[in-house]
Design a protein around this motif. Structure first.
Motif, mmCIF file in Angstrom:
data_model
loop_
_atom_site.group_PDB
_atom_site.id
_atom_site.type_symbol
_atom_site.label_atom_id
_atom_site.label_comp_id
_atom_site.label_asym_id
_atom_site.label_seq_id
_atom_site.Cartn_x
_atom_site.Cartn_y
_atom_site.Cartn_z
ATOM 1 N N GLU A 1 45.974 40.282 32.281
ATOM 2 C CA GLU A 1 45.549 41.569 31.723
ATOM 3 C C GLU A 1 44.876 41.384 30.371
ATOM 4 O O GLU A 1 43.882 42.061 30.059
ATOM 5 N N LEU B 1 41.450 40.129 30.966
ATOM 6 C CA LEU B 1 40.588 41.233 31.399
ATOM 7 C C LEU B 1 40.141 42.059 30.203
ATOM 8 O O LEU B 1 38.960 42.464 30.125
ATOM 9 N N GLU C 1 36.361 42.755 29.032
ATOM 10 C CA GLU C 1 35.863 44.124 28.894
ATOM 11 C C GLU C 1 35.246 44.337 27.516
ATOM 12 O O GLU C 1 34.198 45.001 27.391
ATOM 13 N N ILE D 1 35.286 39.729 36.342
ATOM 14 C CA ILE D 1 36.215 40.870 36.382
ATOM 15 C C ILE D 1 36.953 40.978 37.722
ATOM 16 O O ILE D 1 38.185 41.117 37.742
ATOM 17 N N PRO D 2 36.267 40.924 38.889
ATOM 18 C CA PRO D 2 36.993 41.034 40.162
ATOM 19 C C PRO D 2 38.053 39.948 40.347
ATOM 20 O O PRO D 2 39.124 40.209 40.912
ATOM 21 N N LYS E 1 41.055 40.925 38.287
ATOM 22 C CA LYS E 1 41.754 42.047 38.925
ATOM 23 C C LYS E 1 42.523 41.581 40.157
ATOM 24 O O LYS E 1 43.634 42.061 40.430
ATOM 25 N N GLN E 2 41.952 40.643 40.884
ATOM 26 C CA GLN E 2 42.660 40.090 42.041
ATOM 27 C C GLN E 2 43.940 39.389 41.598
ATOM 28 O O GLN E 2 45.011 39.558 42.202
ATOM 29 N N ILE F 1 45.681 39.954 38.926
ATOM 30 C CA ILE F 1 46.623 40.971 38.454
ATOM 31 C C ILE F 1 47.339 41.626 39.630
ATOM 32 O O ILE F 1 48.573 41.752 39.645
ATOM 33 N N GLU F 2 46.583 42.036 40.643
ATOM 34 C CA GLU F 2 47.193 42.725 41.781
ATOM 35 C C GLU F 2 48.106 41.802 42.568
ATOM 36 O O GLU F 2 49.207 42.193 43.007
ATOM 37 N N ASN G 1 54.571 48.613 41.058
ATOM 38 C CA ASN G 1 53.309 48.962 40.397
ATOM 39 C C ASN G 1 53.479 50.050 39.341
ATOM 40 O O ASN G 1 52.809 50.021 38.304
ATOM 41 N N ARG H 1 49.253 48.474 30.829
ATOM 42 C CA ARG H 1 49.006 47.155 30.261
ATOM 43 C C ARG H 1 49.898 46.898 29.054
ATOM 44 O O ARG H 1 50.130 47.773 28.231
#
Length: 482
Positions: free
Chosen positions: A198, A201, A205, A246-247, A250-251, A253-254, A272, A278
């Protein structure tokens, strides 16, 4: 050890009871010749008095805080998830079920120390039809019996079996504690991975926003005739290059959220709601609390389990040695026969008998000796396994201390580098806007800043993970109430 299996029993045999009078002289000779003691295996591994990687900023270890070491990170979400995992994890529940299993196994072994009593009841009815006299005769008979049998543990074989099963139970109990240690560390490490991803990310960003401003600036300069399309496309290219990461983040993180749910024994996505907001990477305490190596070895469940394994192996060797000695079994029965079911309090026939039998091995083709050799070899193996466990424990602590020291050094250097890179990127953007430097200088400064901020974030996560590995290596994370 040989004395408790040989000397004491044969002192009692100096005035043998009547049931032992029939034991042959040759059997006694064999038994006396077999009365030898085996040398017990002992570990000679030397434990150091201090840690080599111990830093100057350390305080004595407080073992009372080790069971919940994760609370030192001051992260309520982490505390909650670890608490849920320790309650619901399939691995911990399986280890606890094994403890219940071995409690029952010990109970079975303990029952062999006591007499067995059984009761029986039989009833029989007969009918006789004499055709010559036309007489029909009916007769009933009933009998009941109470039987008892008891193998006297003269030479301690049954007691040693019980000691071995008790040590087995203690070992699987330590394994249960060890499962708690492993689980708490695994959850904490996955949680740190999540927060690190996170943070990465967030770095990207911020960098996207800065690069977006640069793209807009190049377009304005191109429109004003102060720039060209090459600069604009270079700025767009670096922007999209950063955006492509970024993807992947995010992958990560998930998937890490799902990993935490799995560790906690829950379905994917169940955590979740707790993890969606965050958070920063948990910060470890500024001062380390470590003790001496001997304290660590006493605290670690895997070392304690290895010690219990040695106890079980020693008891099984003694039990195998006791197979060379005679076994004495006492048995008795009380029987009542009656012609009517209601006549048991005044039976027609009552009988009682008692007997004792003594059996001693004379020739068995060295089966007993080879069994002793098997158990002795297994004892040697568990001693070696204990030494390996101790070495592994010491190595894990030292490596964790090294990781903490080196990541601290690296993070301090990166903090200074990031501050300088951030200032350089700001100056490069201002100079480009004023037409004093080329766009490549701006893009290079932005790439340098992104790389250093990413390294800074990853190093923060590595430092926290190193502390987690240290607490795990110190044997923290378990409790008897867990």
């Amino acid at each position: 050890m040989g004395a408790d299996l040989c000397t004491t029993p044969f002192m009692k045999l100096s005035n043998p009871p009547r049931s032992l009078i029939g034991l042959s002289g040759i059997a006694l000779t064999v038994l006396m010749g077999a009365c030898t003691s085996l040398k017990r295996e002992q570990s000679e591994l030397a434990v150091p008095g201090r840690w080599q990687g111990r830093a100057s900023s350390t305080v004595p270890l407080d073992t009372t805080s080790l069971p919940k070491w994760w609370q030192r990170f001051n992260d309520p979400v982490l505390n909650q998830i670890i608490a849920e995992a320790l309650q619901s994890s399939p691995d911990v529940r399986t280890a606890l079920a094994r403890v219940d299993e071995y409690k029952a196994r010990r109970g079975v072994t303990k029952s062999n120390l006591f007499p067995t009593v059984s009761a029986g009841f039989t009833g029989r009815a007969s009918r006789t039809d004499n055709r010559q006299t036309n007489l029909i005769t009916n007769s009933d008979s009933y009998s009941t019996s109470l039987d008892a049998s008891w193998e006297l543990d003269l030479f301690g074989k049954l007691r040693q079996n019980f000691k071995a099963s008790s040590a087995d139970l203690a070992q699987v109990t330590e394994d249960h504690y060890g499962a708690q240690v492993t689980l708490a560390a695994a959850v904490a490490e996955a949680y740190v991975d999540l927060r690190t991803a996170e943070s990465q990310l967030a770095v990207y960003e911020r960098n996207l926003a800065t690069r977006g401003e640069t793209v807009q600036l190049t377009r304005w300069r191109e429109q004003a005739g102060e720039g060209n399309s090459l600069e604009t496309q270079q700025a767009v290219s670096t922007l999209e290059q950063a955006r492509a990461t970024i993807p992947t983040l995010k992958q990560t993180i998930e998937q890490t959220r799902n990993q935490l749910a799995l560790l906690a024994g829950k379905t994917p996505g169940a955590l979740n709601a707790q993890l969606m907001k965050r958070q920063k990477v948990p910060q470890p305490p500024s001062v380390l609390a470590i003790g001496i190596p001997a304290e660590t070895l006493r605290q670690r469940p895997d070392v304690r389990a290895a010690e219990r394994g040695i106890e079980a192996a020693v008891a099984r060797v003694k039990s195998a040695e006791a197979e060379r000695y005679p076994t004495l079994t006492l048995s008795g029965s009380l029987g009542l026969d009656a012609l009517k079911s209601g006549s048991f309090f005044s039976p027609e026939v009552a009988a009682a008998n008692a007997a004792g039998s003594l059996a001693a091995p004379i020739f068995n083709a060295s089966r007993i000796r080879q069994t002793i050799n098997i158990q002795s070899a297994q004892e040697k193996q568990v001693v070696i396994a204990y030494e390996s466990t101790v070495l592994q424990a010491l190595n894990e602590v030292e490596n964790a201390l090294i990781a903490i020291n080196r990541t601290n050094e690296r993070l301090q250097t990166l903090n200074g580098a990031v501050a300088s890179a951030r200032e350089a990127a700001t100056l490069a953007a201002q100079s480009y806007e004023a037409g004093q430097v080329d766009l490549l200088d701006v893009l290079d400064a932005q790439r340098t800043l992104l790389s250093l901020e990413e390294q800074q974030t990853l190093t923060q996560g590595s430092r926290t993970t190193a502390h987690i590995q240290l607490y795990k290596a110190l044997g923290g994370g378990w409790s008897k109430q867990g």
